[in-house]
Design an enzyme around this catalytic site. Structure first.
Site, PDB file in Angstrom:
ATOM      1  N   HIS A 191       1.201  -1.521  -0.373  1.00 11.93           N
ATOM      2  CA  HIS A 191      -0.269   0.687  -0.472  1.00 11.93           C
ATOM      3  C   HIS A 191       0.945   1.683   0.210  1.00 11.93           C
ATOM      4  O   HIS A 191       0.524   2.134  -0.742  1.00 11.93           O
ATOM      5  CB  HIS A 191      -0.863  -0.201   1.256  1.00 11.93           C
ATOM      6  CG  HIS A 191      -2.253   0.936   1.714  1.00 11.93           C
ATOM      7  ND1 HIS A 191      -2.790   1.330   0.643  1.00 11.93           N
ATOM      8  CD2 HIS A 191      -1.703   2.172   2.031  1.00 11.93           C
ATOM      9  CE1 HIS A 191      -3.390   2.341   1.013  1.00 11.93           C
ATOM     10  NE2 HIS A 191      -3.062   2.777   1.777  1.00 11.93           N
ATOM     11  N   GLU A 192       1.521   1.666   0.873  1.00 15.50           N
ATOM     12  CA  GLU A 192       2.130   2.651   1.261  1.00 15.50           C
ATOM     13  C   GLU A 192       3.397   3.039  -0.036  1.00 15.50           C
ATOM     14  O   GLU A 192       3.975   3.812  -0.594  1.00 15.50           O
ATOM     15  CB  GLU A 192       3.569   2.301   2.565  1.00 15.50           C
ATOM     16  CG  GLU A 192       2.193   2.377   3.630  1.00 15.50           C
ATOM     17  CD  GLU A 192       1.586   3.781   3.453  1.00 15.50           C
ATOM     18  OE1 GLU A 192       2.162   4.772   2.774  1.00 15.50           O
ATOM     19  OE2 GLU A 192       0.135   3.432   4.547  1.00 15.50           O
ATOM     20  N   HIS A 248       1.957   4.584  -2.842  1.00 17.90           N
ATOM     21  CA  HIS A 248       1.416   6.384  -2.478  1.00 17.90           C
ATOM     22  C   HIS A 248       3.177   6.709  -2.856  1.00 17.90           C
ATOM     23  O   HIS A 248       3.295   7.279  -4.063  1.00 17.90           O
ATOM     24  CB  HIS A 248       1.987   6.628  -1.265  1.00 17.90           C
ATOM     25  CG  HIS A 248       0.522   5.943  -0.709  1.00 17.90           C
ATOM     26  ND1 HIS A 248      -0.506   6.517  -1.644  1.00 17.90           N
ATOM     27  CD2 HIS A 248      -0.138   5.271   0.552  1.00 17.90           C
ATOM     28  CE1 HIS A 248      -2.042   5.971  -0.798  1.00 17.90           C
ATOM     29  NE2 HIS A 248      -1.730   5.980   0.257  1.00 17.90           N
TER      30      HIS A 248
END
Length: 456
Positions: free
Chosen positions: A22-23, A26
């Site tokens: 997920h990170e 980003h």
């Protein structure tokens, strides 16, 4: 490895993979669009490990509280920015670039799910066929005319090949209406029969727990000899001296004719010392086994940690290996991720309207338990569970709740319409509301976890 270590390890690995992916979504989008990343953290709070890498000296951190993570970018709203770096500040990017960076996190989780499902469908997954056992009287399945050995080939017109597909499609159809059409064939016939299954009782209960069991649907179990196969390490069966190849003749004085008889006696005897008569190499012996007490539907059940010896004919009857090839698996993986994403949104909507019970919300304890259980069943089951949670995490983060990615996307949507950002005061109020909503959801999730641990 003890059970709790397996569950904790499986949960930690799952959490680590999902957070990092997920990170990284980003992080990758920010770097691609020229935004400077100051910190990449897995977990919150004080760092227990940190290193700096890359041209920008990004700090990579593992925090002491592992339930989440974040990517900290250069931003004038958080600290002073040098004039020469203003162009690389997050707040100086166009609204569409900020949308792309925020959206990349949930999209990374959904992409991970697609990749995992592709691997499963390409490799091939061995599943139980959707063959039904004789239902109990006064159940919806009995009223629908389900017979022992009926194999489900369609649910609501949708073909199903495995028990997992049957379970999933029945749940999806049950959310839509009170009656679901099952198309079945018998074990010794190819003539299909349409049966109308009334699922209103399960819907009235908010689809809580194992709704399939409440409908009277259970997997078909042919009568097989009570011969022991694999035995779990450290299990009551191993402690008592039970060995693979032993044939169970009696338990507690009750004659055992088939493996199902042994299972029933053990399930109904949690924590009780049982005299077990076995046949080993032609000689009759007696062992004393005390089934472990484990949570079950409606109360505790007994379990000794022994599996039935495999029978090739029975295996061929009950099992099917599903594989779609390299190309076909791509479409199937995308379809699986899309359907589970839409279903998650529908379920959230049904919870808000009260049609689905809030008890379906699971917290970290339940998720850790499921992670451990899936790991025990093998790599493919664990990967399938990882893909499912990855879909859930991606959808959850897209909800329009402040502090989640979806909340930021909501702010940017308003900014696009208004032509200017929301005021700092408005965003601060939104943050407080979002934190309050998350706190309530976490409290509810922990409450549900505790209720599942304490039957009744």
């Amino acid at each position: 490895m003890s059970a709790w270590l397996l569950h904790a390890g499986a949960f930690a690995l799952m959490l680590g993979v999902l957070i990092v992916v997920h990170e990284l979504g980003h992080y990758s989008a920010a770097r691609l669009l020229g935004v400077k990343v100051l910190r990449f953290s897995v977990g919150f709070g004080r760092g227990i490990w940190s290193r700096r890498f890359g041209r920008d000296g990004t700090e990579w951190v593992i925090g002491v509280f592992p339930l989440g993570g974040y990517v900290k970018m250069l931003d004038e709203e958080e600290a002073c920015v040098l004039p020469e770096e203003l162009a690389r500040s997050f707040n100086r990017q166009s609204v569409w670039r900020r949308v792309a960076i925020v959206l990349a996190g949930p999209c990374a989780n959904l992409l991970l799910a697609v990749l995992l499902y592709w691997g499963l469908f390409f490799y091939g997954v061995e599943e139980f066929k959707p063959i039904l056992a004789r239902p109990a009287i006064q159940t919806a399945a009995f009223a629908a005319g389900v017979e022992n050995g009926d194999r489900v080939i369609k649910v609501g017109g949708v073909p199903v090949l495995s028990w997992q597909e049957f379970h999933w499609e029945l749940l999806r159809q049950a959310v839509k209406g009170d009656v679901v059409e099952l198309e079945t064939v018998g074990l010794a016939t190819v003539v299909s029969i349409r049966r109308l299954l009334d699922v209103s009782a399960a819907r009235g209960n908010g689809l809580e727990g194992d709704f399939i069991e409440r409908l009277g649907l259970a997997p078909y179990r042919p009568e097989v000899p009570a011969v022991v196969g694999a035995i779990g390490k450290g299990s009551p069966a191993e402690v008592a001296g039970l060995l693979p190849g032993d044939r169970i003749l009696a338990i507690g004085g009750l004659e055992i004719a088939a493996w199902s008889d042994a299972v029933n006696v053990v399930r109904n005897s949690p924590g009780k010392r049982l005299n077990v008569d076995i046949e080993r190499q032609g000689a009759r012996r007696q062992l004393v086994i005390e089934p472990a007490v484990v949570p079950g539907t409606g109360g505790s059940i007994g379990r000794i940690g022994a599996a039935v010896a495999e029978d090739s004919q029975v295996r061929d009857l009950l099992m099917v290996k599903i594989s779609y090839g390299a190309v076909g698996s791509v479409a199937k993986a995308i379809q699986e991720t899309w359907e589970k994403s839409i279903f998650s949104v529908v379920m959230i909507g049904k919870m808000l309207t009260g049609e689905v019970s809030w008890r379906n919300i699971s917290g970290p304890v339940t998720i850790a338990d499921y992670a451990g259980q899936s790991a025990k069943l093998g790599l493919t089951k664990y990967v399938a569970f990882l893909a499912l949670v990855s879909v859930s995490l991606g959808v959850l983060n897209l909800l329009p709740v402040p502090v989640l990615d979806g909340g930021h996307l909501l702010y940017y949507s308003v900014e696009i319409v208004r032509g200017k950002p929301l005021s700092e005061r408005s965003r601060e109020i939104g943050q407080r509301i979002g934190l309050a909503i998350l706190a309530m959801l976490m409290t509810l999730a922990f409450y549900n976890d505790i209720n599942r641990l304490i039957p009744g």
